[in-house]
Design a protein around this motif. Structure first.
Motif, PDB file in Angstrom:
ATOM      1  N   GLY A  84      -4.531  -4.954  -1.521  1.00 40.70           N
ATOM      2  CA  GLY A  84      -3.354  -5.684  -1.979  1.00 40.70           C
ATOM      3  C   GLY A  84      -2.724  -5.087  -3.218  1.00 40.70           C
ATOM      4  O   GLY A  84      -1.493  -5.071  -3.358  1.00 40.70           O
ATOM      5  N   ALA A  85      -3.555  -4.571  -4.128  1.00 38.95           N
ATOM      6  CA  ALA A  85      -3.034  -4.037  -5.386  1.00 38.95           C
ATOM      7  C   ALA A  85      -2.072  -2.864  -5.188  1.00 38.95           C
ATOM      8  O   ALA A  85      -1.030  -2.811  -5.855  1.00 38.95           O
ATOM      9  CB  ALA A  85      -4.190  -3.634  -6.304  1.00 38.95           C
ATOM     10  N   PRO A  86      -2.358  -1.890  -4.297  1.00 44.79           N
ATOM     11  CA  PRO A  86      -1.391  -0.797  -4.127  1.00 44.79           C
ATOM     12  C   PRO A  86      -0.012  -1.259  -3.665  1.00 44.79           C
ATOM     13  O   PRO A  86       1.001  -0.662  -4.049  1.00 44.79           O
ATOM     14  CB  PRO A  86      -2.064   0.093  -3.070  1.00 44.79           C
ATOM     15  CG  PRO A  86      -3.521  -0.150  -3.242  1.00 44.79           C
ATOM     16  CD  PRO A  86      -3.622  -1.606  -3.583  1.00 44.79           C
ATOM     17  N   ILE A  87       0.035  -2.306  -2.845  1.00 45.30           N
ATOM     18  CA  ILE A  87       1.345  -2.839  -2.439  1.00 45.30           C
ATOM     19  C   ILE A  87       2.079  -3.358  -3.665  1.00 45.30           C
ATOM     20  O   ILE A  87       3.261  -3.064  -3.886  1.00 45.30           O
ATOM     21  CB  ILE A  87       1.164  -3.962  -1.397  1.00 45.30           C
ATOM     22  CG1 ILE A  87       0.456  -3.429  -0.153  1.00 45.30           C
ATOM     23  CG2 ILE A  87       2.518  -4.563  -1.018  1.00 45.30           C
ATOM     24  CD1 ILE A  87       0.115  -4.504   0.869  1.00 45.30           C
ATOM     25  N   PHE A  88       1.367  -4.128  -4.479  1.00 44.71           N
ATOM     26  CA  PHE A  88       1.941  -4.669  -5.710  1.00 44.71           C
ATOM     27  C   PHE A  88       2.379  -3.536  -6.640  1.00 44.71           C
ATOM     28  O   PHE A  88       3.466  -3.569  -7.223  1.00 44.71           O
ATOM     29  CB  PHE A  88       0.891  -5.554  -6.394  1.00 44.71           C
ATOM     30  CG  PHE A  88       1.354  -6.197  -7.663  1.00 44.71           C
ATOM     31  CD1 PHE A  88       1.892  -7.472  -7.654  1.00 44.71           C
ATOM     32  CD2 PHE A  88       1.256  -5.534  -8.873  1.00 44.71           C
ATOM     33  CE1 PHE A  88       2.321  -8.070  -8.824  1.00 44.71           C
ATOM     34  CE2 PHE A  88       1.686  -6.116 -10.046  1.00 44.71           C
ATOM     35  CZ  PHE A  88       2.218  -7.391 -10.023  1.00 44.71           C
ATOM     36  N   VAL A  89       1.531  -2.518  -6.767  1.00 48.16           N
ATOM     37  CA  VAL A  89       1.793  -1.419  -7.704  1.00 48.16           C
ATOM     38  C   VAL A  89       3.042  -0.643  -7.307  1.00 48.16           C
ATOM     39  O   VAL A  89       3.910  -0.351  -8.145  1.00 48.16           O
ATOM     40  CB  VAL A  89       0.563  -0.488  -7.768  1.00 48.16           C
ATOM     41  CG1 VAL A  89       0.922   0.847  -8.400  1.00 48.16           C
ATOM     42  CG2 VAL A  89      -0.559  -1.156  -8.552  1.00 48.16           C
ATOM     43  N   THR A 101      -3.255   0.130 -11.544  1.00 50.63           N
ATOM     44  CA  THR A 101      -3.845   1.252 -10.810  1.00 50.63           C
ATOM     45  C   THR A 101      -5.147   1.710 -11.460  1.00 50.63           C
ATOM     46  O   THR A 101      -6.108   2.074 -10.768  1.00 50.63           O
ATOM     47  CB  THR A 101      -2.856   2.430 -10.730  1.00 50.63           C
ATOM     48  OG1 THR A 101      -1.631   1.973 -10.150  1.00 50.63           O
ATOM     49  CG2 THR A 101      -3.412   3.556  -9.876  1.00 50.63           C
ATOM     50  N   LYS A 102      -5.210   1.698 -12.784  1.00 50.72           N
ATOM     51  CA  LYS A 102      -6.454   2.061 -13.476  1.00 50.72           C
ATOM     52  C   LYS A 102      -7.601   1.159 -13.028  1.00 50.72           C
ATOM     53  O   LYS A 102      -8.714   1.625 -12.760  1.00 50.72           O
ATOM     54  CB  LYS A 102      -6.270   1.932 -14.992  1.00 50.72           C
ATOM     55  CG  LYS A 102      -5.404   2.997 -15.632  1.00 50.72           C
ATOM     56  CD  LYS A 102      -5.298   2.745 -17.130  1.00 50.72           C
ATOM     57  CE  LYS A 102      -4.387   3.761 -17.806  1.00 50.72           C
ATOM     58  NZ  LYS A 102      -4.257   3.487 -19.262  1.00 50.72           N
ATOM     59  N   ILE A 103      -7.328  -0.123 -12.958  1.00 52.43           N
ATOM     60  CA  ILE A 103      -8.364  -1.074 -12.541  1.00 52.43           C
ATOM     61  C   ILE A 103      -8.692  -0.885 -11.066  1.00 52.43           C
ATOM     62  O   ILE A 103      -9.855  -0.971 -10.654  1.00 52.43           O
ATOM     63  CB  ILE A 103      -7.892  -2.508 -12.833  1.00 52.43           C
ATOM     64  CG1 ILE A 103      -7.694  -2.685 -14.340  1.00 52.43           C
ATOM     65  CG2 ILE A 103      -8.878  -3.536 -12.304  1.00 52.43           C
ATOM     66  CD1 ILE A 103      -6.940  -3.922 -14.731  1.00 52.43           C
ATOM     67  N   THR A 104      -7.672  -0.598 -10.263  1.00 52.22           N
ATOM     68  CA  THR A 104      -7.891  -0.379  -8.834  1.00 52.22           C
ATOM     69  C   THR A 104      -8.813   0.803  -8.592  1.00 52.22           C
ATOM     70  O   THR A 104      -9.677   0.766  -7.705  1.00 52.22           O
ATOM     71  CB  THR A 104      -6.545  -0.149  -8.121  1.00 52.22           C
ATOM     72  OG1 THR A 104      -5.675  -1.251  -8.381  1.00 52.22           O
ATOM     73  CG2 THR A 104      -6.738  -0.018  -6.621  1.00 52.22           C
ATOM     74  N   LEU A 134      -0.056   6.053   0.320  1.00 47.75           N
ATOM     75  CA  LEU A 134      -1.325   5.379   0.013  1.00 47.75           C
ATOM     76  C   LEU A 134      -1.390   4.020   0.696  1.00 47.75           C
ATOM     77  O   LEU A 134      -2.418   3.651   1.286  1.00 47.75           O
ATOM     78  CB  LEU A 134      -1.467   5.230  -1.501  1.00 47.75           C
ATOM     79  CG  LEU A 134      -2.587   4.299  -1.999  1.00 47.75           C
ATOM     80  CD1 LEU A 134      -3.952   4.829  -1.580  1.00 47.75           C
ATOM     81  CD2 LEU A 134      -2.508   4.143  -3.520  1.00 47.75           C
ATOM     82  N   ASN A 135      -0.306   3.272   0.645  1.00 50.57           N
ATOM     83  CA  ASN A 135      -0.290   1.953   1.272  1.00 50.57           C
ATOM     84  C   ASN A 135      -0.404   2.042   2.792  1.00 50.57           C
ATOM     85  O   ASN A 135      -1.065   1.207   3.422  1.00 50.57           O
ATOM     86  CB  ASN A 135       0.985   1.206   0.882  1.00 50.57           C
ATOM     87  CG  ASN A 135       0.855   0.500  -0.450  1.00 50.57           C
ATOM     88  OD1 ASN A 135       0.221  -0.537  -0.555  1.00 50.57           O
ATOM     89  ND2 ASN A 135       1.444   1.080  -1.486  1.00 50.57           N
ATOM     90  N   GLY A 186      -2.286 -12.293   2.709  1.00 50.45           N
ATOM     91  CA  GLY A 186      -3.303 -12.771   1.779  1.00 50.45           C
ATOM     92  C   GLY A 186      -3.657 -11.753   0.716  1.00 50.45           C
ATOM     93  O   GLY A 186      -3.872 -12.109  -0.453  1.00 50.45           O
ATOM     94  N   ASN A 187      -3.715 -10.482   1.091  1.00 48.40           N
ATOM     95  CA  ASN A 187      -4.053  -9.443   0.118  1.00 48.40           C
ATOM     96  C   ASN A 187      -2.972  -9.285  -0.944  1.00 48.40           C
ATOM     97  O   ASN A 187      -3.272  -9.029  -2.114  1.00 48.40           O
ATOM     98  CB  ASN A 187      -4.283  -8.109   0.837  1.00 48.40           C
ATOM     99  CG  ASN A 187      -5.561  -8.099   1.656  1.00 48.40           C
ATOM    100  OD1 ASN A 187      -6.418  -8.961   1.483  1.00 48.40           O
ATOM    101  ND2 ASN A 187      -5.684  -7.147   2.557  1.00 48.40           N
ATOM    102  N   ILE A 188      -1.707  -9.427  -0.538  1.00 49.06           N
ATOM    103  CA  ILE A 188      -0.620  -9.350  -1.524  1.00 49.06           C
ATOM    104  C   ILE A 188      -0.735 -10.509  -2.514  1.00 49.06           C
ATOM    105  O   ILE A 188      -0.642 -10.322  -3.737  1.00 49.06           O
ATOM    106  CB  ILE A 188       0.750  -9.363  -0.826  1.00 49.06           C
ATOM    107  CG1 ILE A 188       0.928  -8.105   0.030  1.00 49.06           C
ATOM    108  CG2 ILE A 188       1.881  -9.452  -1.858  1.00 49.06           C
ATOM    109  CD1 ILE A 188       2.174  -8.120   0.889  1.00 49.06           C
ATOM    110  N   ALA A 189      -0.940 -11.722  -1.979  1.00 50.64           N
ATOM    111  CA  ALA A 189      -1.094 -12.886  -2.858  1.00 50.64           C
ATOM    112  C   ALA A 189      -2.315 -12.727  -3.756  1.00 50.64           C
ATOM    113  O   ALA A 189      -2.264 -13.001  -4.964  1.00 50.64           O
ATOM    114  CB  ALA A 189      -1.207 -14.162  -2.022  1.00 50.64           C
ATOM    115  N   PHE A 190      -3.407 -12.274  -3.167  1.00 52.90           N
ATOM    116  CA  PHE A 190      -4.644 -12.084  -3.916  1.00 52.90           C
ATOM    117  C   PHE A 190      -4.447 -11.064  -5.036  1.00 52.90           C
ATOM    118  O   PHE A 190      -4.846 -11.286  -6.187  1.00 52.90           O
ATOM    119  CB  PHE A 190      -5.729 -11.618  -2.948  1.00 52.90           C
ATOM    120  CG  PHE A 190      -7.092 -11.468  -3.566  1.00 52.90           C
ATOM    121  CD1 PHE A 190      -7.806 -12.573  -3.984  1.00 52.90           C
ATOM    122  CD2 PHE A 190      -7.670 -10.219  -3.707  1.00 52.90           C
ATOM    123  CE1 PHE A 190      -9.070 -12.440  -4.541  1.00 52.90           C
ATOM    124  CE2 PHE A 190      -8.926 -10.074  -4.254  1.00 52.90           C
ATOM    125  CZ  PHE A 190      -9.628 -11.188  -4.674  1.00 52.90           C
TER     126      PHE A 190
END
Length: 581
Positions: free
Chosen positions: A73-78, A101-104, A181-182, A238-242
């Motif tokens: 989900g994070a890469p979509i957000f990023v 991205t660092k945390i991902t 990546l996504n 769900g992954n985007i929301a998460f």
């Protein structure tokens, strides 16, 4: 220690620890699959100490799934954030995207390691089933999934380590890499969702036994089973929301630890952005979840009874409570956010908005009870009602203040959630529902599915109105970033926690739907742990997993972001070509 290349040629520095993680993942994949084929048919399982075999698999699988949900989900957000920064020439988006991205990157490594651990735990606890299952999807487990994961790993590290090298005029190239990546992450999820959904809805054909249908099925038939695509849709949403809620969690941590007003303002904005994207995706979650449930019930109607009426009915009561609290939390965050907007008193909305919010639950319940989906008349009733404030409101001069609308909206969220929570009756796990614990006949409509769906529509509508009004207040007023009430940061943390907990709960429900089977109607589970656990037992286990995940994310935030603040933040690269400013 690092491997260093010439940056002038566009090649970047890659730490050895990430290469080690990558090699370790390859080793886990190879040894895991090889271990399956090294087993003898009668190899005994082990007894996992303290937790038992099923709980051990549950813990590792759920923890791996939570990590996977974030890194998918994070890469979509990023990428969305980076593109917005490029488009709006706003460096805050670029900084937020880079920090997430660092945390991902850190959590990506843990995802690979827990995935390998999951394979080993399965092989130890359920060797015969694991052997059979991987045989059914050998091409997926041995080729497609590892290949997608490897390519995704390369793309993620390339995306992160080219961030500063590909700035300015090269920013579009970097965004394109993020899109790639996504796509790889999406392909990875689609690949593994095939075997996952197969366990609940394996291939079947009318007139022949499940084993005969399985023998005649191709690999694609097994992957594209009845619940595969609904699960893909539900998990993407769900992954985007998460991911958005976890970004809100990160922002809350950093906001509370900020040393100056500039940092507080930035992390206040970051929490706002993460929450906005998370809520946008969350509004679709009930409907994508219903689509998945509908497909599973269509596959085998006994799933519906088992979920909604029998063994797992109290699990859905808990789901209603958690999701309702999330909606309340989202609306409360908006209410707190309004206090930092100067000129919000001048923002008004048509009086139709609160009127429709009050009317929506009874009208939706009546419409869906009379014309159950997929009857088009149900939508013919609900859609005009939902659009009335925006279309007819232009012709009605009477308006009300933003605070009045939000107060009524908050009240209707509570009412709608109460309707959603009202069960047909109460039954302990493993027991039948007693007549004395059921709703009276005159009120039994509250426990029926049309009423529940009407309540969900009402929750979504009230929250949508509040967020539309919130956006209007931001546009018309002046928002003072960093001045938000401190309790709002705890709301963001609460939303992240409940999001993680709800994911664990519904993952358990989906797995428990298989009843006494490893794979429904194909491979029975004859172990002593083949029973439906109580809600109490499941809740404690889910809570423990959630707390551990929370701690891991918190440590990742500290490792990834805190040292940067201590050393002094490096200047961010421009998200747009220099010549366009």
């Amino acid at each position: 220690m690092t491997i260093v290349y010439n940056k002038r040629r566009g090649i970047v520095t890659i730490p050895i620890r990430h290469l080690v993680t990558f090699v370790a993942f390859l080793a886990l994949c190879v040894t895991g699959v090889a271990g399956v084929y090294a087993q003898t048919p009668g190899s005994p399982s082990v007894e996992f100490p303290y937790t038992g075999n099923r709980a051990a698999v549950w813990i590792v699988a759920q923890f791996h799934t939570l990590l996977g949900a974030f890194i998918l989900g994070a890469p979509i957000f990023v990428v969305m954030a980076e593109w917005l920064g490029y488009r709006k020439q706003d460096l805050r988006y670029d900084r937020m995207a880079k920090e997430v991205t660092k945390i991902t990157v850190i959590l990506f490594s843990l995802t690979a390691l827990t995935g390998g651990l999951f394979i080993f735990v399965l092989l130890a606890t359920y060797p015969q089933f694991t052997t059979w299952f991987i045989n059914q999807f050998y091409l997926v487990f041995a080729v497609i999934y590892p290949l997608m994961f490897i390519l995704g790993t390369i793309a993620l590290y390339a995306y992160f380590y080219t961030w500063d090298a590909w700035k300015g005029e090269k920013k579009g190239r970097h965004i394109a890499l993020g899109v790639l990546l996504n796509l790889l992450c999406m392909a990875t999820m689609f690949a593994i969702n095939g075997p996952t959904s197969f366990m609940n809805t394996p291939v079947k054909e009318e007139g022949i036994s499940p084993m005969e249908a399985l023998a005649a099925a191709t690999l694609w038939d097994k992957i594209a089973n009845a619940s595969w695509m609904p699960m893909n849709i539900h998990r993407i949403d769900g992954n985007i929301a998460f991911g958005g809620f976890v970004v809100g969690l990160i922002a809350a941590y950093m906001h509370m630890g900020a040393k100056n007003q500039e940092e507080r303002a930035y992390y206040d904005w970051m929490g706002f952005a993460g929450n906005l994207i998370a809520v946008g995706a969350m509004l679709l979650q009930p409907f994508t979840g219903l689509l998945l449930a509908y497909q599973m019930c269509d596959y085998d109607f006994s799933f519906c009874q088992y979920m909604m009426v029998e063994q797992l009915s109290m699990f859905f009561e808990m789901q209603g409570a958690i999701v309702g609290l999330m909606f309340l939390g989202c609306n409360y965050y908006v209410w707190l956010s309004l206090r930092r907007i100067q000129g919000v008193e001048q923002v008004r909305m048509t009086v139709l908005a609160p009127i429709v919010m009050v009317l929506f639950p009874p009208v939706a319940i009546w419409g869906l009870t009379t014309y159950w989906i997929p009857e088009p008349m149900s939508l013919a009733i609900l859609i005009p009602l939902a659009l009335a404030p925006f279309i007819l409101g232009r012709f009605i001069p009477v308006t009300v203040s933003v605070h009045t609308v939000m107060k009524i909206g908050f009240l209707m969220v509570v009412v709608s959630d109460a309707i959603w929570l009202t069960p047909n009756g109460f039954a302990a796990t493993g027991a039948r529902m007693l007549d004395d614990l059921q709703l009276p006949e005159s009120w039994d409509f509250l426990g029926k599915m049309p009423t529940k769906l009407g309540a969900i529509f009402s929750l979504v509508f009230a929250t949508t109105i509040n967020y539309i009004l919130y956006g209007k207040a931001i546009r018309q007023g002046t928002i003072a970033w960093g001045k938000i009430d401190g309790i709002s940061q705890f709301v963001l943390i609460f939303l992240a926690f409940t999001s993680i907990w709800a994911m664990g709960l519904m993952g358990a429900v989906r797995s428990l739907l298989r009843k006494f089977f490893h794979t429904y109607n194909l491979i029975p589970d004859f172990t002593a742990e083949s029973f439906t656990p109580t809600l109490s037992y499941s809740a404690w286990l889910i809570t423990g997993i959630t707390v551990v995940f929370f701690i891991v994310v918190s440590v990742a935030v500290f490792v990834a972001l805190r040292p940067v603040e201590l050393k002094g933040r490096e200047p961010e690269g421009s998200p747009v070509p220099a010549g366009t400013k």
